[in-house]
Design a protein around this motif. Structure first.
Motif, short mmCIF file in Angstrom:
data_model
loop_
_atom_site.label_atom_id
_atom_site.label_comp_id
_atom_site.label_asym_id
_atom_site.label_seq_id
_atom_site.Cartn_x
_atom_site.Cartn_y
_atom_site.Cartn_z
N MET A 66 0.84 -1.20 0.00
CA MET A 66 0.00 0.00 0.00
C MET A 66 0.87 1.25 0.00
N LYS A 67 1.93 1.24 0.79
CA LYS A 67 2.83 2.39 0.88
C LYS A 67 3.53 2.60 -0.45
N SER A 68 3.97 1.51 -1.10
CA SER A 68 4.68 1.63 -2.38
C SER A 68 3.76 2.15 -3.49
N GLU A 69 2.46 1.91 -3.38
CA GLU A 69 1.52 2.38 -4.39
C GLU A 69 0.95 3.75 -4.06
N PHE A 71 -0.73 4.76 -1.18
CA PHE A 71 -1.89 4.82 -0.30
C PHE A 71 -1.45 4.74 1.15
N GLU A 72 -2.33 5.21 2.02
CA GLU A 72 -2.06 5.07 3.45
C GLU A 72 -2.64 3.74 3.88
N ALA A 73 -1.83 2.90 4.49
CA ALA A 73 -2.20 1.51 4.73
C ALA A 73 -3.45 1.34 5.58
N GLY A 74 -3.61 2.10 6.62
CA GLY A 74 -4.73 1.89 7.53
C GLY A 74 -6.04 2.48 7.05
N LYS A 75 -5.99 3.38 6.06
CA LYS A 75 -7.17 4.12 5.65
C LYS A 75 -7.96 3.44 4.54
N GLY A 76 -7.37 2.49 3.85
CA GLY A 76 -8.07 1.82 2.77
C GLY A 76 -7.84 2.56 1.46
N ALA A 77 -8.22 1.94 0.36
CA ALA A 77 -7.94 2.50 -0.96
C ALA A 77 -8.77 3.73 -1.26
N SER A 78 -9.94 3.87 -0.65
CA SER A 78 -10.80 5.01 -0.96
C SER A 78 -10.26 6.30 -0.38
N ARG A 79 -9.52 6.24 0.70
CA ARG A 79 -8.88 7.37 1.37
C ARG A 79 -9.88 8.49 1.66
N LYS A 80 -11.07 8.16 2.11
CA LYS A 80 -12.06 9.17 2.45
C LYS A 80 -11.61 9.91 3.69
N ARG A 81 -11.84 11.18 3.68
CA ARG A 81 -11.42 12.00 4.82
C ARG A 81 -12.65 12.39 5.64
N ASN A 82 -12.38 12.65 6.89
CA ASN A 82 -13.44 13.16 7.75
C ASN A 82 -13.76 14.59 7.34
N GLN A 83 -15.00 15.01 7.53
CA GLN A 83 -15.39 16.38 7.20
C GLN A 83 -14.63 17.39 8.06
N GLU A 84 -14.35 17.02 9.29
CA GLU A 84 -13.62 17.93 10.18
C GLU A 84 -12.23 18.21 9.64
N PRO A 101 -1.37 13.43 -6.66
CA PRO A 101 -0.02 13.05 -6.22
C PRO A 101 0.62 12.13 -7.25
N ARG A 102 1.90 12.29 -7.42
CA ARG A 102 2.60 11.43 -8.38
C ARG A 102 2.81 10.07 -7.76
N LYS A 104 3.87 5.96 -8.36
CA LYS A 104 4.60 5.04 -9.23
C LYS A 104 3.56 4.23 -9.99
N GLY A 105 3.89 3.87 -11.19
CA GLY A 105 2.96 3.06 -11.98
C GLY A 105 2.72 1.73 -11.29
N LYS A 106 1.50 1.27 -11.37
CA LYS A 106 1.19 0.00 -10.71
C LYS A 106 1.98 -1.12 -11.38
N SER A 107 2.55 -1.94 -10.56
CA SER A 107 3.31 -3.05 -11.10
C SER A 107 2.35 -4.13 -11.60
#
Length: 180
Positions: A66-69, A71-84, A101-102, A104-107
């Motif tokens: 997840m880090k190499s692609e 994404f933030e590992a604990g947040k999931g692929a959707s990376r939804k943020r809280n409104q706050e 964000p730039r 790396k191409g998916k392997s």
């Protein structure tokens, strides 16, 4: 009164002895059993421990991917943020976030398999070509052998072998031995 309570305790104790019922802890129960039971419990613990370690390794690997692609590992692929969080961000940060964000191409997960398959195909092609070359050489040798045999079998009108062909064959043999 104390004598009565002692009698009650003795009665309860005698009943437990007679019926064999008393409350004991699970570990005490397990350790009171035979060696086979202890072994089974130990195997269960080892199995549980190995499962835990395997899951931990898989989780570690997941976080790394997840880090190499990007994404933030604990947040999931959707990376939804809280409104706050979204409301408390300054204008500069909003501009930075709007830019993608730039990453790396998916392997390609099948890249190694494709590469291996391509190598196998190339090897098969090489083998086919080699086999065809060997067959051509074999056919040419067979043709020469037949022609040579045909010459050596030739006879004159009186049934004698044609000496021209026999002497020519002997000469070829001597020349090939001198070359090697």
């Amino acid at each position: 009164m104390s004598s009565k309570t002692n009698e009650d305790k003795n009665k309860a104790h005698n009943q437990v002895k007679r019926h064999g019922t008393s409350v004991i802890s699970l570990t005490k129960f397990a350790h009171s059993k035979s060696a086979g039971t202890k072994r089974a419990i130990e195997r269960y613990r080892q199995k549980k421990q190995s499962k835990f370690k395997r899951n931990a390794g898989l989780l570690r690997e997941y976080k790394k991917v997840m880090k190499s692609e990007g994404f933030e590992a604990g947040k999931g692929a959707s990376r939804k943020r809280n409104q706050e969080e979204y409301n408390s961000v300054s204008a500069d940060e909003k501009l930075q976030r709007d830019k993608p964000p730039r990453k790396k191409g998916k392997s390609d997960p099948f890249a190694k398999a494709r590469q291996k398959a391509q190598m196998v195909m190339e090897q098969k092609e090489k083998q086919k070509i080699e086999i065809q070359e060997r067959l051509k050489e074999k056919e040419a040798k067979e043709k020469q052998k037949r022609a040579k045999a045909k010459k050596l079998v030739q006879r004159t009108k009186k049934g004698q072998p044609v000496m021209k062909h026999i002497i020519g064959d002997m000469l070829e043999k001597i020349q090939s031995k001198l070359e090697t």
